[in-house]
Write a protein that holds these residues in place. Structure first.
Motif, PDB file in Angstrom:
ATOM      1  N   ARG A  95       0.822  -1.220   0.000  1.00  0.00           N
ATOM      2  CA  ARG A  95       0.000   0.000   0.000  1.00  0.00           C
ATOM      3  C   ARG A  95       0.858   1.273   0.000  1.00  0.00           C
ATOM      4  N   LYS A  96       2.154   1.110   0.223  1.00  0.00           N
ATOM      5  CA  LYS A  96       3.071   2.258   0.176  1.00  0.00           C
ATOM      6  C   LYS A  96       3.371   2.667  -1.270  1.00  0.00           C
ATOM      7  N   PHE A  97       2.927   1.865  -2.225  1.00  0.00           N
ATOM      8  CA  PHE A  97       3.205   2.155  -3.635  1.00  0.00           C
ATOM      9  C   PHE A  97       1.903   2.422  -4.386  1.00  0.00           C
ATOM     10  N   LYS A  98       2.026   3.139  -5.481  1.00  0.00           N
ATOM     11  CA  LYS A  98       0.823   3.464  -6.276  1.00  0.00           C
ATOM     12  C   LYS A  98       0.480   2.317  -7.221  1.00  0.00           C
ATOM     13  N   ASP A  99      -0.793   2.169  -7.507  1.00  0.00           N
ATOM     14  CA  ASP A  99      -1.234   1.180  -8.482  1.00  0.00           C
ATOM     15  C   ASP A  99      -0.581   1.484  -9.834  1.00  0.00           C
ATOM     16  N   GLY A 100       0.022   0.480 -10.433  1.00  0.00           N
ATOM     17  CA  GLY A 100       0.640   0.654 -11.749  1.00  0.00           C
ATOM     18  C   GLY A 100       2.034   1.242 -11.708  1.00  0.00           C
ATOM     19  N   GLU A 101       2.509   1.530 -10.516  1.00  0.00           N
ATOM     20  CA  GLU A 101       3.844   2.146 -10.381  1.00  0.00           C
ATOM     21  C   GLU A 101       4.952   1.189 -10.843  1.00  0.00           C
ATOM     22  N   THR A 102       5.970   1.746 -11.461  1.00  0.00           N
ATOM     23  CA  THR A 102       7.166   0.950 -11.746  1.00  0.00           C
ATOM     24  C   THR A 102       8.115   1.087 -10.564  1.00  0.00           C
ATOM     25  N   ILE A 103       8.378  -0.019  -9.919  1.00  0.00           N
ATOM     26  CA  ILE A 103       9.230  -0.003  -8.719  1.00  0.00           C
ATOM     27  C   ILE A 103      10.613  -0.519  -9.111  1.00  0.00           C
ATOM     28  N   THR A 104      11.629   0.219  -8.753  1.00  0.00           N
ATOM     29  CA  THR A 104      12.996  -0.192  -9.090  1.00  0.00           C
ATOM     30  C   THR A 104      13.631  -0.890  -7.897  1.00  0.00           C
ATOM     31  N   ILE A 105      14.057  -2.106  -8.104  1.00  0.00           N
ATOM     32  CA  ILE A 105      14.655  -2.897  -7.015  1.00  0.00           C
ATOM     33  C   ILE A 105      16.096  -3.234  -7.397  1.00  0.00           C
ATOM     34  N   GLU A 106      16.996  -2.992  -6.494  1.00  0.00           N
ATOM     35  CA  GLU A 106      18.416  -3.259  -6.750  1.00  0.00           C
ATOM     36  C   GLU A 106      19.030  -3.972  -5.554  1.00  0.00           C
ATOM     37  N   PRO A 107      20.117  -4.662  -5.767  1.00  0.00           N
ATOM     38  CA  PRO A 107      20.819  -5.255  -4.622  1.00  0.00           C
ATOM     39  C   PRO A 107      21.578  -4.185  -3.839  1.00  0.00           C
ATOM     40  N   PHE A 108      21.904  -4.469  -2.580  1.00  0.00           N
ATOM     41  CA  PHE A 108      22.798  -3.577  -1.830  1.00  0.00           C
ATOM     42  C   PHE A 108      24.147  -3.574  -2.540  1.00  0.00           C
ATOM     43  N   ARG A 109      24.706  -2.368  -2.688  1.00  0.00           N
ATOM     44  CA  ARG A 109      25.975  -2.293  -3.411  1.00  0.00           C
ATOM     45  C   ARG A 109      27.090  -1.795  -2.498  1.00  0.00           C
TER      46      ARG A 109
END
Ligand code: SF4
Ligand code: FES
Length: 254
Positions: A95-109
């Protein structure tokens, strides 16, 4: 319908560094995500959908799923553990994200956290720092001591407890522009430095843990405070000041 949300994900799908792969950004559309799902439940749904299509699932670390093991470490929309404060990825909800949102997920660097695959990184450097001094040596033979045998100032006990809540997730390292592990190491040093039981090995502890931290290739602290902001357990920068004092006394003794 609230339970028919569709999200798109950009995953930095980095392959293992041992294979020298540069990795790539992959976009996966995903359906049937409920706003009440945790982020990791959504990842499970994504992986199920990928497997059903004959695509390799996305590798990510997790274990307790209740904010205590520190395994679910990933960068979400440019923040360690995502946009919420004081929560781990497993406690973050869709619920913290918007419907249809593109969420970018990356590893810890960080150089000291080599990428294993996709979002999974090797954080065993933290284990080696812990092994270098994050313990008290206790003789366990004989009768158990009464719990209140050694009176401890309430203020110190509370501060030691706060430091002990560090779950070793590595968000502090990933958020720091120098990839410094000072917040983690200082929490581990502080939890003992404040207690009488920890004072006996205090000198060796701080010297050995700091040495191991440097040997592992973590960067220096330049007091930006990003680590404290992103720490899901609210570990305070005052622990770094305490560790610096401990380190100074230890080197002066030596
Ligand atoms: S100090 Fe905070 S961010 Fe760093 S490892 Fe511990 S819990 Fe994670
Ligand atoms: S899975 Fe254990 S803290 Fe998130």
């Amino acid at each position: 319908m609230a339970n028919k949300l569709k999200y798109e994900f950009d995953l930095k799908n980095l392959e293992t560094s041992q294979h020298n792969s540069k990795g790539e950004m992959v976009t996966y559309p995903i359906e049937n995500v409920s706003p009440d799902m945790s982020f990791l439940e959504m990842m499970d749904v994504l992986n199920e959908q990928l497997i059903n299509k004959g695509i390799d699932p996305v590798a990510f670390d997790h274990d307790c799923r209740e904010g205590i093991c520190g395994m679910c470490s990933m960068y979400i929309n440019g923040e360690a553990h995502g946009p919420d404060r004081l929560v781990t990825t497993c406690q973050l909800h869709m619920r913290k994200f918007k419907d249809g949102e593109t969420i970018t997920i990356e590893p810890f660097r960080a150089n000291a956290f080599p990428v294993v695959k996709d979002l999974a990184v090797d954080r065993s450097a933290f284990d080696r720092i812990q092994h270098a001094g994050g313990f008290v040596s206790v003789n366990t033979s004989g009768n158990t001591q009464d719990a209140n045998n050694i009176p401890i100032d309430k203020h110190d006990a509370d501060k030691a407890f706060d430091a002990a809540t560090c779950i070793g997730c590595g968000a502090c390292v990933a958020s720091c522009k120098n990839a410094s592990a000072m917040l983690f190491v200082s929490a581990k040093v502080s939890q003992y430095a404040l207690l009488p039981q920890g004072k006996i090995e205090a000198t060796d502890r701080v010297l050995n843990m700091v040495k191991q931290m440097d040997d592992e290739g973590f960067g220096n602290c330049t007091n930006t405070g990003a680590c404290e902001v992103e720490c899901p357990k609210g570990i305070s920068l005052e622990n770094i000041a305490r560790m610096n004092r401990e380190y100074l006394f230890a080197t002066a003794k030596g």
